[in-house]
Design a protein around this motif. Structure first.
Motif, PDB file in Angstrom:
ATOM      1  N   LEU A 110     -13.329  10.250   7.731  1.00  0.00           N
ATOM      2  CA  LEU A 110     -12.376  11.093   8.453  1.00  0.00           C
ATOM      3  C   LEU A 110     -10.982  10.939   7.861  1.00  0.00           C
ATOM      4  O   LEU A 110     -10.272  11.928   7.656  1.00  0.00           O
ATOM      5  CB  LEU A 110     -12.366  10.737   9.939  1.00  0.00           C
ATOM      6  CG  LEU A 110     -11.353  11.492  10.805  1.00  0.00           C
ATOM      7  CD1 LEU A 110     -11.578  12.993  10.747  1.00  0.00           C
ATOM      8  CD2 LEU A 110     -11.414  10.996  12.252  1.00  0.00           C
ATOM      9  N   LYS A 111     -10.599   9.709   7.559  1.00  0.00           N
ATOM     10  CA  LYS A 111      -9.274   9.472   6.978  1.00  0.00           C
ATOM     11  C   LYS A 111      -9.128  10.191   5.642  1.00  0.00           C
ATOM     12  O   LYS A 111      -8.079  10.778   5.344  1.00  0.00           O
ATOM     13  CB  LYS A 111      -9.035   7.970   6.808  1.00  0.00           C
ATOM     14  CG  LYS A 111      -7.591   7.609   6.479  1.00  0.00           C
ATOM     15  CD  LYS A 111      -7.379   6.101   6.574  1.00  0.00           C
ATOM     16  CE  LYS A 111      -5.903   5.750   6.391  1.00  0.00           C
ATOM     17  NZ  LYS A 111      -5.673   4.296   6.550  1.00  0.00           N
ATOM     18  N   GLU A 112     -10.193  10.174   4.841  1.00  0.00           N
ATOM     19  CA  GLU A 112     -10.159  10.880   3.554  1.00  0.00           C
ATOM     20  C   GLU A 112     -10.013  12.386   3.763  1.00  0.00           C
ATOM     21  O   GLU A 112      -9.286  13.061   3.029  1.00  0.00           O
ATOM     22  CB  GLU A 112     -11.427  10.577   2.761  1.00  0.00           C
ATOM     23  CG  GLU A 112     -11.492   9.149   2.223  1.00  0.00           C
ATOM     24  CD  GLU A 112     -12.821   8.849   1.549  1.00  0.00           C
ATOM     25  OE1 GLU A 112     -13.665   9.774   1.471  1.00  0.00           O
ATOM     26  OE2 GLU A 112     -13.016   7.698   1.118  1.00  0.00           O
ATOM     27  N   ALA A 113     -10.714  12.909   4.762  1.00  0.00           N
ATOM     28  CA  ALA A 113     -10.638  14.344   5.040  1.00  0.00           C
ATOM     29  C   ALA A 113      -9.234  14.747   5.497  1.00  0.00           C
ATOM     30  O   ALA A 113      -8.703  15.784   5.077  1.00  0.00           O
ATOM     31  CB  ALA A 113     -11.663  14.727   6.100  1.00  0.00           C
ATOM     32  N   ILE A 114      -8.642  13.914   6.348  1.00  0.00           N
ATOM     33  CA  ILE A 114      -7.279  14.201   6.811  1.00  0.00           C
ATOM     34  C   ILE A 114      -6.303  14.123   5.643  1.00  0.00           C
ATOM     35  O   ILE A 114      -5.427  14.985   5.486  1.00  0.00           O
ATOM     36  CB  ILE A 114      -6.865  13.228   7.930  1.00  0.00           C
ATOM     37  CG1 ILE A 114      -7.781  13.395   9.151  1.00  0.00           C
ATOM     38  CG2 ILE A 114      -5.409  13.455   8.331  1.00  0.00           C
ATOM     39  CD1 ILE A 114      -7.608  12.312  10.201  1.00  0.00           C
ATOM     40  N   GLN A 115      -6.465  13.104   4.803  1.00  0.00           N
ATOM     41  CA  GLN A 115      -5.574  12.956   3.652  1.00  0.00           C
ATOM     42  C   GLN A 115      -5.711  14.143   2.709  1.00  0.00           C
ATOM     43  O   GLN A 115      -4.715  14.622   2.138  1.00  0.00           O
ATOM     44  CB  GLN A 115      -5.887  11.655   2.898  1.00  0.00           C
ATOM     45  CG  GLN A 115      -4.897  11.341   1.773  1.00  0.00           C
ATOM     46  CD  GLN A 115      -3.478  11.191   2.275  1.00  0.00           C
ATOM     47  OE1 GLN A 115      -3.205  10.367   3.142  1.00  0.00           O
ATOM     48  NE2 GLN A 115      -2.552  11.990   1.737  1.00  0.00           N
ATOM     49  N   ASN A 116      -6.926  14.651   2.553  1.00  0.00           N
ATOM     50  CA  ASN A 116      -7.135  15.824   1.705  1.00  0.00           C
ATOM     51  C   ASN A 116      -6.390  17.036   2.255  1.00  0.00           C
ATOM     52  O   ASN A 116      -5.806  17.824   1.498  1.00  0.00           O
ATOM     53  CB  ASN A 116      -8.629  16.131   1.595  1.00  0.00           C
ATOM     54  CG  ASN A 116      -8.910  17.294   0.675  1.00  0.00           C
ATOM     55  OD1 ASN A 116      -8.614  17.256  -0.515  1.00  0.00           O
ATOM     56  ND2 ASN A 116      -9.498  18.347   1.234  1.00  0.00           N
ATOM     57  N   THR A 117      -6.427  17.178   3.577  1.00  0.00           N
ATOM     58  CA  THR A 117      -5.679  18.277   4.197  1.00  0.00           C
ATOM     59  C   THR A 117      -4.186  18.104   3.966  1.00  0.00           C
ATOM     60  O   THR A 117      -3.476  19.073   3.642  1.00  0.00           O
ATOM     61  CB  THR A 117      -5.969  18.346   5.712  1.00  0.00           C
ATOM     62  OG1 THR A 117      -7.376  18.408   5.931  1.00  0.00           O
ATOM     63  CG2 THR A 117      -5.313  19.568   6.334  1.00  0.00           C
ATOM     64  N   ILE A 118      -3.691  16.879   4.116  1.00  0.00           N
ATOM     65  CA  ILE A 118      -2.269  16.602   3.857  1.00  0.00           C
ATOM     66  C   ILE A 118      -1.913  16.923   2.410  1.00  0.00           C
ATOM     67  O   ILE A 118      -0.885  17.550   2.127  1.00  0.00           O
ATOM     68  CB  ILE A 118      -1.933  15.136   4.196  1.00  0.00           C
ATOM     69  CG1 ILE A 118      -2.050  14.891   5.705  1.00  0.00           C
ATOM     70  CG2 ILE A 118      -0.529  14.770   3.708  1.00  0.00           C
ATOM     71  CD1 ILE A 118      -1.927  13.431   6.111  1.00  0.00           C
ATOM     72  N   ASP A 119      -2.780  16.509   1.476  1.00  0.00           N
ATOM     73  CA  ASP A 119      -2.516  16.735   0.058  1.00  0.00           C
ATOM     74  C   ASP A 119      -2.456  18.210  -0.290  1.00  0.00           C
ATOM     75  O   ASP A 119      -1.796  18.602  -1.267  1.00  0.00           O
ATOM     76  CB  ASP A 119      -3.599  16.058  -0.794  1.00  0.00           C
ATOM     77  CG  ASP A 119      -3.550  14.539  -0.712  1.00  0.00           C
ATOM     78  OD1 ASP A 119      -2.501  14.008  -0.285  1.00  0.00           O
ATOM     79  OD2 ASP A 119      -4.563  13.897  -1.053  1.00  0.00           O
ATOM     80  N   ASN A 120      -3.147  19.037   0.502  1.00  0.00           N
ATOM     81  CA  ASN A 120      -3.153  20.482   0.237  1.00  0.00           C
ATOM     82  C   ASN A 120      -2.083  21.242   1.013  1.00  0.00           C
ATOM     83  O   ASN A 120      -2.003  22.469   0.899  1.00  0.00           O
ATOM     84  CB  ASN A 120      -4.526  21.064   0.575  1.00  0.00           C
ATOM     85  CG  ASN A 120      -5.559  20.738  -0.489  1.00  0.00           C
ATOM     86  OD1 ASN A 120      -5.445  21.181  -1.633  1.00  0.00           O
ATOM     87  ND2 ASN A 120      -6.552  19.950  -0.129  1.00  0.00           N
ATOM     88  N   MET A 121      -1.279  20.527   1.777  1.00  0.00           N
ATOM     89  CA  MET A 121      -0.255  21.203   2.578  1.00  0.00           C
ATOM     90  C   MET A 121       0.713  21.992   1.714  1.00  0.00           C
ATOM     91  O   MET A 121       1.161  23.075   2.089  1.00  0.00           O
ATOM     92  CB  MET A 121       0.515  20.186   3.426  1.00  0.00           C
ATOM     93  CG  MET A 121      -0.236  19.711   4.661  1.00  0.00           C
ATOM     94  SD  MET A 121      -0.535  21.015   5.879  1.00  0.00           S
ATOM     95  CE  MET A 121       1.109  21.222   6.559  1.00  0.00           C
ATOM     96  N   ASP A 122       1.056  21.470   0.524  1.00  0.00           N
ATOM     97  CA  ASP A 122       1.994  22.179  -0.339  1.00  0.00           C
ATOM     98  C   ASP A 122       1.483  23.568  -0.709  1.00  0.00           C
ATOM     99  O   ASP A 122       2.242  24.542  -0.726  1.00  0.00           O
ATOM    100  CB  ASP A 122       2.269  21.370  -1.616  1.00  0.00           C
ATOM    101  CG  ASP A 122       3.162  20.170  -1.353  1.00  0.00           C
ATOM    102  OD1 ASP A 122       3.786  20.121  -0.267  1.00  0.00           O
ATOM    103  OD2 ASP A 122       3.228  19.279  -2.217  1.00  0.00           O
ATOM    104  N   SER A 123       0.169  23.665  -0.989  1.00  0.00           N
ATOM    105  CA  SER A 123      -0.384  24.967  -1.345  1.00  0.00           C
ATOM    106  C   SER A 123      -0.403  25.888  -0.134  1.00  0.00           C
ATOM    107  O   SER A 123      -0.192  27.102  -0.275  1.00  0.00           O
ATOM    108  CB  SER A 123      -1.798  24.822  -1.920  1.00  0.00           C
ATOM    109  OG  SER A 123      -2.687  24.296  -0.957  1.00  0.00           O
TER     110      SER A 123
END
Length: 237
Positions: free
Chosen positions: A216-229
């Motif tokens: 879950l933490k990885e999934a949330i971090q992935n969403t955060i990492d894509n926030m710029d796009s």
């Protein structure tokens, strides 16, 4: 907070309740707008929690909850006759049991429908579980999560995720799902405040993750990492 603050933060029930309090004055028109919108999504008739204290179980390492144990047991059955018998027992309890028993039966049926890819039936059962026992965050949360994943309107999903978070403020999964819905609204409606609030909720979600919630933490971090796009697409359309 204002009605707009609640709305853009995905706290739609709070927005609705705030709008109900406006009787006159300059905010009356805005209140009517929100009441009209949210009543289309049944906010006037949503179930409300009935107790102050209810055990809210933490998500386990395998991403399950104790409320899902019956589902795992039933899905493990290899004999079709035994499986059918258990399903009939669930249906009987849903008709004749106590409110708590009915709620768990509907929740179990909802998850069985979900695994079978019958999403309309799944959401119907999850909503019935909430109606019978509106005090368990997992019932609200799974309903909202399923709605978001399988094509329900964002406001429908947020109604359930908001209450799940109210009942269990430390649950990272419900916060993550709420952020995903806010991102969807930001893109669909081209309204930046949804995106700004999604970023805040994502930070809350990742901070709330337990040590066992690595995926879950990885999934949330992935969403955060894509926030710029997400933000780029929002500001360049």
């Amino acid at each position: 907070m204002t009605m707009d603050d609640y709305f853009y933060n995905g706290e739609l029930m709070k927005c609705y309740e705030a709008a109900l309090q406006v009787q006159e004055g300059p905010e009356k028109a805005l209140a009517i707008k929100y009441l009209t919108l949210l009543e289309e999504y049944d906010f006037a008739t949503l179930p409300k929690p009935t107790v102050l204290v209810e055990t809210q179980h933490a998500e386990r390492a395998n991403e399950s909850y104790p409320e899902s144990d019956a589902v795992a047991e039933i899905r493990a059955l290899k004999d079709e006759a035994t499986f059918s018998k258990r399903v009939k027992e669930l249906e009987h309890v849903a008709r004749t049991g106590t409110a708590d028993e009915k709620a768990l039966s509907f929740f179990t049926q909802g998850e069985l429908f979900l695994f079978a890819h019958h999403y309309n039936e799944s959401v119907h059962c999850f909503k019935q579980a909430v109606k019978e026992n509106p005090n368990k965050a997992v019932f609200w949360g799974i309903t909202g999560q399923t709605m978001h994943r399988f094509g329900w309107m964002p406001f429908d999903a947020l109604a359930y995720l908001e209450q799940a978070i109210n009942l269990d403020p430390t649950n990272a999964r419900w916060k993550w799902n709420k952020a995903l819905v806010l991102i969807q609204l930001a893109k669909d409606l081209q309204l930046a405040p949804f995106m700004a609030n999604a970023a805040i909720v994502l930070e809350e979600a990742i901070a709330a993750c337990g040590e066992q919630q690595r995926s879950l933490k990885e999934a949330i971090q992935n969403t955060i990492d894509n926030m710029d796009s997400y933000v780029f697409s929002l500001t360049h359309t």
